[in-house]
Design a protein around this motif. Structure first.
Motif, short mmCIF file in Angstrom:
data_model
loop_
_atom_site.label_atom_id
_atom_site.label_comp_id
_atom_site.label_asym_id
_atom_site.label_seq_id
_atom_site.Cartn_x
_atom_site.Cartn_y
_atom_site.Cartn_z
N VAL A 1 0.85 -1.18 0.00
CA VAL A 1 0.00 0.00 0.00
C VAL A 1 0.89 1.24 0.00
O VAL A 1 1.72 1.41 0.88
N LEU A 2 0.74 2.07 -1.01
CA LEU A 2 1.53 3.30 -1.09
C LEU A 2 0.86 4.40 -0.28
O LEU A 2 -0.34 4.62 -0.39
N THR A 3 1.67 5.05 0.53
CA THR A 3 1.14 6.17 1.30
C THR A 3 1.90 7.42 0.93
O THR A 3 3.02 7.36 0.44
N LEU A 4 1.28 8.55 1.17
CA LEU A 4 1.89 9.84 0.89
C LEU A 4 2.12 10.54 2.23
O LEU A 4 1.17 10.87 2.92
N LYS A 5 3.39 10.72 2.59
CA LYS A 5 3.74 11.42 3.82
C LYS A 5 4.10 12.85 3.46
O LYS A 5 4.54 13.13 2.35
N GLU A 6 3.91 13.76 4.41
CA GLU A 6 4.16 15.17 4.12
C GLU A 6 5.20 15.74 5.08
O GLU A 6 5.19 15.45 6.27
N VAL A 7 6.09 16.54 4.52
CA VAL A 7 7.09 17.28 5.30
C VAL A 7 6.84 18.75 5.01
O VAL A 7 6.83 19.16 3.85
N LYS A 8 6.62 19.54 6.06
CA LYS A 8 6.33 20.97 5.87
C LYS A 8 7.54 21.82 6.27
O LYS A 8 8.15 21.58 7.31
N LEU A 9 7.84 22.79 5.43
CA LEU A 9 8.97 23.70 5.66
C LEU A 9 8.48 25.14 5.55
O LEU A 9 7.41 25.41 5.03
N ARG A 10 9.32 26.05 6.01
CA ARG A 10 9.07 27.48 5.84
C ARG A 10 10.21 28.04 4.98
O ARG A 10 11.31 27.49 4.97
N PRO A 11 9.99 29.13 4.27
CA PRO A 11 11.04 29.66 3.37
C PRO A 11 12.33 30.05 4.09
O PRO A 11 13.41 29.91 3.54
N ASN A 12 12.22 30.55 5.33
CA ASN A 12 13.42 31.01 6.06
C ASN A 12 13.87 29.99 7.10
O ASN A 12 14.28 30.35 8.19
N ILE A 13 13.83 28.71 6.75
CA ILE A 13 14.17 27.64 7.70
C ILE A 13 15.68 27.64 7.96
O ILE A 13 16.48 27.91 7.07
N GLU A 14 16.05 27.35 9.20
CA GLU A 14 17.47 27.26 9.57
C GLU A 14 18.04 25.92 9.10
O GLU A 14 17.29 24.96 8.87
N ASP A 15 19.37 25.83 9.01
CA ASP A 15 20.02 24.62 8.50
C ASP A 15 19.72 23.39 9.35
O ASP A 15 19.46 22.31 8.82
N HIS A 16 19.76 23.53 10.66
CA HIS A 16 19.50 22.37 11.53
C HIS A 16 18.08 21.86 11.35
O HIS A 16 17.85 20.65 11.24
#
Length: 143
Positions: free
Chosen positions: A54-69
Motif C-alpha cells: 500500500v503506497l502512502t503519501l507522507k508530508e514534510v512541511k517547511l518554511r522559506p526562512n528555515i534554519e540549516d539544523h
C-alpha cells in the motif's frame, strides 16, 4: 457426466457438488467439501492481501526562512519515510509578504531534492497552490 448422476455420487459420499469453472462449456464441477473449499479460498485471498504493497503519501512541511539544523531534521524525516517506501510531499508554507518571493521556496525545494537525489527522484515538480508550494518525491527504482 449428467448433473443428476453427479449429485447422486456427491450425496453418497456426503460431499458437495461445487461448480469450479462457470464459463467453460460444459461447466466444470467437482465433488468436495464446500466448507473446506471456502476456507482455503479465504486463506489464499488473505495471503495475496498481505503481499500487496500500500503506497502512502507522507508530508514534510517547511518554511522559506528555515534554519540549516531544522532543514536537516526535516530531511532526515523524509529519508525515513522514503526508506519505508512511502512517497513524500514536501510543502513550503508562505505567510504574509513571503509570497512576494516564491523563488526562495523553489530554491529550497530544489536543494531538498538535490540532497535526497541518491534516494529519491522528483515525481511532481514544485508548484504553487494558494499560499503553499509543493513537490512530490518518490523512491528511486532499484535496477
Amino acid at each position: 457426466m449428467s448433473l443428476r448422476s453427479a449429485l447422486q455420487i456427491a450425496e453418497e459420499r456426503r460431499l458437495d457438488l461445487v461448480e469450479v469453472a462457470t464459463n467453460a462449456k460444459p461447466p466444470v464441477c467437482r465433488i468436495m467439501d464446500y466448507g473446506k473449499y471456502r476456507y482455503e479460498q479465504q486463506k489464499r485471498e488473505k495471503e495475496a492481501k498481505k503481499k500487496q504493497k500500500v503506497l502512502t503519501l507522507k508530508e514534510v512541511k517547511l518554511r522559506p526562512n528555515i534554519e540549516d539544523h531544522d532543514f536537516n531534521v526535516k530531511k532526515k524525516a523524509a529519508e525515513k519515510f522514503l526508506g519505508e517506501g512511502s512517497k513524500v510531499k514536501v510543502t513550503i508554507m508562505f505567510r504574509g509578504r513571503e509570497m512576494s518571493h516564491p523563488e526562495l521556496g523553489r530554491n529550497l525545494l530544489i536543494r531538498f531534492a538535490d540532497e535526497l537525489k541518491e534516494l529519491a527522484h522528483v515525481e511532481k515538480e514544485p508548484k504553487i497552490e494558494g499560499r503553499n508550494m509543493t513537490m512530490v518525491m518518490a523512491v528511486n527504482k532499484v535496477k
